[in-house]
Design an enzyme around this catalytic site. Sequence first.
Site, PDB file in Angstrom:
ATOM      1  N   ALA A 193       0.875  -1.150   0.000  1.00  0.00           N
ATOM      2  CA  ALA A 193       0.000   0.000   0.000  1.00  0.00           C
ATOM      3  C   ALA A 193       0.918   1.206   0.000  1.00  0.00           C
ATOM      4  O   ALA A 193       2.063   1.094   0.395  1.00  0.00           O
ATOM      5  CB  ALA A 193      -0.873  -0.004   1.239  1.00  0.00           C
ATOM      6  N   CYS A 194       0.421   2.343  -0.462  1.00  0.00           N
ATOM      7  CA  CYS A 194       1.362   3.424  -0.684  1.00  0.00           C
ATOM      8  C   CYS A 194       0.701   4.782  -0.621  1.00  0.00           C
ATOM      9  O   CYS A 194      -0.518   4.914  -0.621  1.00  0.00           O
ATOM     10  CB  CYS A 194       1.959   3.304  -2.078  1.00  0.00           C
ATOM     11  SG  CYS A 194       2.518   1.666  -2.465  1.00  0.00           S
ATOM     12  N   GLY A 195       1.572   5.793  -0.605  1.00  0.00           N
ATOM     13  CA  GLY A 195       1.134   7.165  -0.778  1.00  0.00           C
ATOM     14  C   GLY A 195       1.758   7.731  -2.050  1.00  0.00           C
ATOM     15  O   GLY A 195       2.900   7.411  -2.372  1.00  0.00           O
TER      16      GLY A 195
END
Lengths: 504, 381
Positions: B20-22
């Site tokens: 998951a990431c930004g």
Amino acid sequence: MYSYLLPEFMIERLENRCIRCRVCERQCANKVHEYDGELDKLFSTEENCVGCQRCVVLCPTNALYVRPRVSDYRPNSSWTRDKMQNLKKQAETGGVILTGSGNDKPYRIYWDHLVLNASQVTNPSIDPLREPMELKTFLGRKPDTLKINFDEGEVKIESELHPNVPINTPIVFSAMSYGAISYQAYKSLAIAAKEFGTLFNTGEGGLPVHMRKEFGNNTIVQCASGRFGVDPEYLNSARIIEIKIGQGAKPGIGGHLPGEKVSDDIAQTRMIPRGTDALSPAPQHDIYSIEDLSMLIYALKEATNYEKPVSVKIAAVHNVAAIASGIVRAGADIVAIDGLRGGTGAAPLATRDNVGIPLELALAAVDKRLRQEGIRHKCSILAAGGIRCSADVIKAIALGADAVYVGTAALVAMGCTLCHKCYTGKCNWGICTQDPYLTKRLNPEISSKKLINLLKGWSHEIQEMLGGMGINAIESLRGNREHLRGVGLEEWELNVLGVKGAGE
Amino acid sequence: MLVQKYFQSERFVPDKDMDACGLFGVMNISGKRFGGEMAINAIKNMKVRGSGLGGGFAIYGLYPDYKDYYALHIMYQNKNLNAKRRVEAFLKEHFYMVYDEEIPTNPDITLFSPPIVWRYFVAPQKKNEELAVPDDEYVVSRVMYLNTNVDDAYVFSSGKDVGVFKGVGFPEEIADYFMLDRLYQGYIWTVHSRFPTNTPGWWGGAHPFNILDWTVVHNGEISSYGTNRRFLEMHNYYCTLFTDTEVLAYAVDLLMRRQGLPIEVVSKIFAPPMWDAIEHMKESDQKLYTTLRMTYAPLLMNGPFTVIIAHHDEMIGLTDRIRLRPITAGAKEDFVFLSSEEAAIRAVCPDLELAWTPPGGEPVVVRLNSKDHLLSVNKSI
Ligand code: SF4
Ligand code: SF4
């Protein structure tokens, strides 16, 4: 009648329940039950019973039990009862042992050793009751790339497109010919396919002229080795044309519809004289090599103005991957692979039970080979032979199929109980017979509803499982073996399937 | 092909990474170059979206003095000088090298096992039959070769006037390490912060992912990965990182660079409209969308994703067809922002003029000297 054979079934009639209505006597085409008026009693000839259970479910007082008869010869793992009984039959006739329906031997069923994935945390599952869940599938050759032209905001497709046929669910009824099955059964398949937006396959017995207008759009017509019923009008009435090279239940051999089954209507549809045997040769006598196949493919395309995809159906055999690749290169738009457990109206037992390889392995091998050669998009793959439920369908798609053919499952939905006696013409369920007394037991209005329900139920289940995997369009599962894991399989089997073991 | 070449069975193809990431991206649409402050501060603002196991930046307009040369950023893991020698011998054979140096780093910043990172400015050196091969094609195949054949060497980026800086750490640590705010300027900055759920970070596995001028930062988990990967293999793209981002980047390269489709069409391949919606379109659109879906079904990116794709003159934001991972866009004067969260945009641009959330499958296309990004405002939610 054979002598000294053990009856296969045992019939028990609870006398205190039997009301002598004689339903069983009328229902059984095998003449098992007989009423003795003097004694006011029903008697059974157990040797004739095939275990179809028709009498049992129609008996109004549940007075009947039909069970496999357990009495047996001395237990012997090698010389089983089957083997001995068949030998005895053969000793009396010198003939070939016939059977119907699909292989019932305990070959490994890979579907039952594959499990599916589901989303947890990192990826949300999708609820098919709230979100669209798309099953629409296109059968046919896809272009290598699309050339698109932009003309003042108008987008135009420049590439030449090949004909493709959309189906609303990746399930198609497989080839069952009018002749092998009754008109009622045949028509039920046609109605259901039309209503649900999918296809049925005529098999090699032609398509009755009066059905062409109404059902042509939902029809795959076959062009098989006997060429029964094939003319330009027949080809052009269909949506897809299928060249039948082989059948999973009897790879390498042809077919035989006995003359007794060739009624007026069947004779007309097949374009043969009434009452003559309809013999399909083992090979197509104009196809002795891959170039010959290519010529037939293009002859059919010419005859239909390149408007219809051409499918080639083969039995899953040892070199299936290389054969499939040749078929695609020969110009086929669809490759249908029929596995070891595919059904039949009649086949020699020895062939049915011993020739060919399981669909799952064949399918995985074909999909992999076509990808390696960079031609997977040039055809759709139809997987056939032993698809029993929605989970089998979804696993087949994850192994690389575009859609599946179902035959036996459709027959079971219409009433079939897998008695394996399709070749006798005495199907008590009115499916595999031409006897009007039996066929009128099947009402296409009702049995087509059952088939529609089958498609509906399976499609819902597929949507549920797809959503669980976080996928909302069936195409995103195609060949996606990451969503499969094997349980209880050997190393080599996992390797062929290209699937990791559970926990790996 | 992949299976034959590297693995006995597809069964041995490694599992893909899940993370998951930004994401954040900012572009100046008049092409004015600016420093890294906004990108660094915005991603800092989304700290919980990363876990310190991967961060990185892509900067366009980075090397104006060398803009005609391919800028190769290459890392050597474990400080493997042998790998460096092999790579450089290979480069000498296939390219003309005009300049090379170690990418300067700040010795005061300690990070997890940093590699040597070197940059080379090169031009293709084609021989005989290679003369017909377009430059880009030539470079891609050489980069693929290095990535798959030289152990411990990995090409971070290979475009002209663009560079990727990435590694294991929070993005702001990576920025400090490479001194991005002090040394570099560009007109597009994209940044990625990573939260891997199944792999320890390695420097090459951080994002952005680059191929030629294209960079991709992505957040989500593509459930169609296996289908996408197999289709790309048929077109000679071999995944070596086993991430969704890699698949997206190759798909972008195939569709946009090799097949010349514009992002407006490509976004409808990645995130196509539903069949129900297609049925209600006007006839010409019906035909177009049906054909697109039919032909490119294996490139539908299923499951949740947000992606920021950039190349020269363009920065594009897109989210999946049912918007399971939204993206927010913002604009002020010549600056256009794309971000996982609106708060991050407002943190670096408090007087934002416009902020909007486009629907699933609707790209926000930010173009040099154009107002195309506003096209998605009307459709926003
Ligand atoms: S063949 Fe079928 S109908 Fe006849 S007795 Fe046996 S089970 Fe009953
Ligand atoms: S179709 Fe009829 S004859 Fe054939 S297996 Fe089924 S019930 Fe038996």
